[in-house]
Design an enzyme around this catalytic site. Structure first.
Site, mmCIF file in Angstrom:
data_model
loop_
_atom_site.group_PDB
_atom_site.id
_atom_site.type_symbol
_atom_site.label_atom_id
_atom_site.label_comp_id
_atom_site.label_asym_id
_atom_site.label_seq_id
_atom_site.Cartn_x
_atom_site.Cartn_y
_atom_site.Cartn_z
ATOM 1 N N SER A 88 -39.322 -21.819 -11.260
ATOM 2 C CA SER A 88 -40.458 -22.348 -11.098
ATOM 3 C C SER A 88 -41.308 -22.197 -11.917
ATOM 4 O O SER A 88 -42.290 -23.485 -12.095
ATOM 5 C CB SER A 88 -40.962 -22.536 -10.117
ATOM 6 O OG SER A 88 -41.545 -21.710 -9.224
ATOM 7 N N GLU A 133 -40.388 -13.640 -4.010
ATOM 8 C CA GLU A 133 -41.011 -15.076 -5.238
ATOM 9 C C GLU A 133 -40.711 -14.293 -6.856
ATOM 10 O O GLU A 133 -40.509 -15.042 -7.176
ATOM 11 C CB GLU A 133 -42.556 -15.099 -5.028
ATOM 12 C CG GLU A 133 -43.232 -15.422 -3.413
ATOM 13 C CD GLU A 133 -42.959 -17.236 -3.705
ATOM 14 O OE1 GLU A 133 -43.297 -17.548 -2.870
ATOM 15 O OE2 GLU A 133 -42.436 -16.993 -4.849
ATOM 16 N N HIS A 148 -37.708 -21.952 -4.080
ATOM 17 C CA HIS A 148 -36.848 -21.206 -2.666
ATOM 18 C C HIS A 148 -35.758 -22.364 -2.661
ATOM 19 O O HIS A 148 -34.925 -20.927 -1.857
ATOM 20 C CB HIS A 148 -37.753 -21.579 -2.171
ATOM 21 C CG HIS A 148 -39.018 -20.608 -1.990
ATOM 22 N ND1 HIS A 148 -39.201 -19.578 -1.201
ATOM 23 C CD2 HIS A 148 -40.353 -21.226 -1.926
ATOM 24 C CE1 HIS A 148 -40.060 -18.614 -2.525
ATOM 25 N NE2 HIS A 148 -40.852 -19.615 -2.313
ATOM 26 N N HIS A 175 -41.970 -26.296 -6.876
ATOM 27 C CA HIS A 175 -42.456 -24.539 -6.614
ATOM 28 C C HIS A 175 -41.454 -24.452 -5.594
ATOM 29 O O HIS A 175 -40.352 -23.364 -5.861
ATOM 30 C CB HIS A 175 -43.411 -24.275 -5.913
ATOM 31 C CG HIS A 175 -43.685 -22.682 -5.760
ATOM 32 N ND1 HIS A 175 -43.217 -21.232 -6.316
ATOM 33 C CD2 HIS A 175 -42.842 -21.516 -3.963
ATOM 34 C CE1 HIS A 175 -43.101 -20.014 -5.732
ATOM 35 N NE2 HIS A 175 -43.443 -20.764 -4.812
HETATM 36 N N1 HBI Z 1 -46.331 -21.484 3.852
HETATM 37 N N2 HBI Z 1 -45.284 -23.083 3.301
HETATM 38 C C1 HBI Z 1 -45.521 -21.259 3.104
HETATM 39 N N3 HBI Z 1 -44.924 -21.420 2.280
HETATM 40 C C2 HBI Z 1 -44.927 -19.859 2.399
HETATM 41 O O1 HBI Z 1 -44.168 -19.514 1.484
HETATM 42 C C3 HBI Z 1 -45.083 -19.214 2.771
HETATM 43 C C4 HBI Z 1 -45.955 -19.408 3.383
HETATM 44 N N4 HBI Z 1 -46.994 -19.223 4.186
HETATM 45 C C5 HBI Z 1 -47.396 -17.786 3.768
HETATM 46 C C6 HBI Z 1 -46.564 -16.903 3.601
HETATM 47 N N5 HBI Z 1 -45.929 -17.328 2.151
HETATM 48 C C7 HBI Z 1 -46.704 -15.268 2.234
HETATM 49 O O2 HBI Z 1 -47.343 -14.458 3.064
HETATM 50 C C8 HBI Z 1 -45.797 -14.463 3.024
HETATM 51 O O3 HBI Z 1 -45.456 -13.638 2.162
HETATM 52 C C9 HBI Z 1 -44.977 -14.638 4.364
HETATM 53 FE FE FE Z 2 -42.764 -19.236 -3.047
#
Ligand code: HBI
Ligand code: FE
Length: 295
Positions: A201, A182, A139, A134
Site C-alpha cells: 500500500s 505488514e 490487507h 492500507h
Molecule cells: N487495529 N484496526 C487495526 N488494524 C491493525 O492492523 C492493528 C490494530 N491493532 C493492533 C495491531 N494492528 C498490531 O499491533 C498487531 O501487531 C496486533
Molecule cells: Fe496493517
C-alpha cells in the site's frame, strides 16, 4: 467526510498510538465524497501499475479475484459476498487502530477490521496510521488465499493467548505480524516478491524493499523475527523472506509459550542487525546466498 473519533492513546512498543472506539461501524458509503473516491482511484491505479513484477503472484491473483474497481471505493457488503464464499472471512468497519485484544479476537473469528475513512489528497504519499486504502488494498486481498486466510486466523488465536501470557509475549508476537503480514517478502522462481500489506500500500516502499541496496533481506526464521525490533516511521532496515505460505503456517503451528520463555532471557536485536547464521539474499533477485557485499 466526517472525521474518525479518537478516544485515547495507547502506550505500545510503537510508542503512543491513537486508539479508536472499538465498536464496529457501518461503512458510510453514501457519505464518501468525490474527493474520497478520487483518492482511492489515484492510489489504486498507481499501486496496481507498480506492483506488477514486484508483488507476489498470490497477491495479484487474489486482488483480481476480489473484483475491486479503481472507479470508486468498494462496498464492504459487496466484497463480503466474495470473501465469505472464498475463505469464510468478512470485513467489518472500524474507526481505526484497535487495542490489541480486540484486534486479535476479530482475527481469531475471521473478521478483518477495515478503517472506514480514507486519507486526504495531501496524504497520498504517507499517512502514519492505517486508513481504508492500507486495509482494503493492502490487507484484504490475501484473505482470499486459503493458506494465508488460515495463517491470519491462527495469528489471531495466538494473539489472544499471548495477551493472556503478558506484555513481553505480545511484543514478540507483534514483531511476527510486522515482519510477515505488514512487511513480508516471499521467494518465487523469478525472484523476491512482496506480500506484506504495509509495503503493497506504499509507493516508496514497494520500490525500496526490492531495489535499494540499503535493507537486509533475510530468510524467514521465527525466533530471529521475534527477537528483532522494528521502526514504524521509516522504511524497514530488514525484510524477512518466506519460501511459501506453507512455511509460514508450519512455523506457527507449535505452541509459542516455550519460545516466549526462551526469548525473555535474551536481548532483542536492533532492526538493522545481520547475524552470521542469517540466510542473506541479494537485492530483488532472490538467488539465495548473497555474494560478498551484494546485500
Ligand atoms: N487495529 N484496526 C487495526 N488494524 C491493525 O492492523 C492493528 C490494530 N491493532 C493492533 C495491531 N494492528 C498490531 O499491533 C498487531 O501487531 C496486533
Ligand atoms: Fe496493517
Amino acid at each position: 467526510m466526517n472525521q474518525p473519533r479518537r478516544v485515547e492513546n495507547l502506550q505500545t512498543d510503537k510508542g503512543r498510538v491513537p486508539v479508536y472506539a472499538t465498536g464496529i461501524v457501518e461503512q458510510p458509503w453514501a457519505d464518501y465524497s468525490a474527493v474520497d473516491h478520487d483518492v482511492w482511484r489515484q492510489l489504486y491505479e498507481r499501486q496496481r501499475q507498480l506492483l506488477v513484477g514486484r508483488a507476489s503472484d498470490e497477491f495479484l491473483v487474489a486482488q483480481d479475484a476480489m473484483g475491486m474497481s479503481p472507479d470508486r471505493i468498494p462496498k464492504f457488503s459487496e466484497l463480503n459476498r466474495v470473501l465469505r464464499d472464498a475463505t469464510g472471512w468478512e470485513l467489518i468497519g472500524v474507526e481505526g487502530l484497535l487495542p490489541e485484544l480486540d484486534f486479535f479476537d476479530h482475527l481469531a473469528n475471521r473478521r478483518f477490521p477495515v478503517t472506514w475513512w480514507i486519507r486526504r489528497p495531501d496524504q497520498v504519499d504517507y499517512i502514519e496510521e492505517p486508513d481504508l486504502f492500507h486495509d482494503l488494498f493492502g490487507h484484504v486481498p490475501l484473505l482470499m488465499n486459503p493458506l494465508f486466510a488460515d495463517y491470519m486466523q491462527a495469528y489471531g488465536r495466538g494473539g489472544v493467548k499471548a495477551h493472556g501470557i503478558g506484555p513481553e509475549a505480545l511484543v514478540n508476537l507483534t514483531r511476527l505480524y510486522w515482519y510477515t503480514v505488514e512487511f513480508g517478502l516471499i521467494r518465487q522462481q523469478d525472484g523476491l516478491r512482496i506480500y506484506g500489506s504495509g509495503i503493497v500500500s506504499s509507493k516508496g516502499e514497494s520500490i525500496h524493499c526490492l531495489e535499494s541496496t540499503a535493507p537486509n533481506r533475510i530468510g524467514f526464521d521465527l525466533e530471529r523475527i521475534m527477537r528483532t525490533r522494528y521502526r514504524i516511521d521509516s522504511y524497514q532496515k530488514t525484510y524477512f523472506v518466506i519460501d511459501s505460505f506453507e512455511q509460514l503456517i508450519d512455523a506457527t503451528e507449535p505452541d509459542f509459550t516455550p519460545i516466549y520463555a526462551r526469548l525473555a532471557t535474551q536481548e532483542s536485536y536492533p532492526a538493522g542487525t545481520v547475524l552470521e547464521s542469517d540466510r542473506v539474499y541479494s537485492r530483488g533477485t532472490g538467488e539465495g546466498w548473497a555474494s560478498d557485499g551484494d546485500v
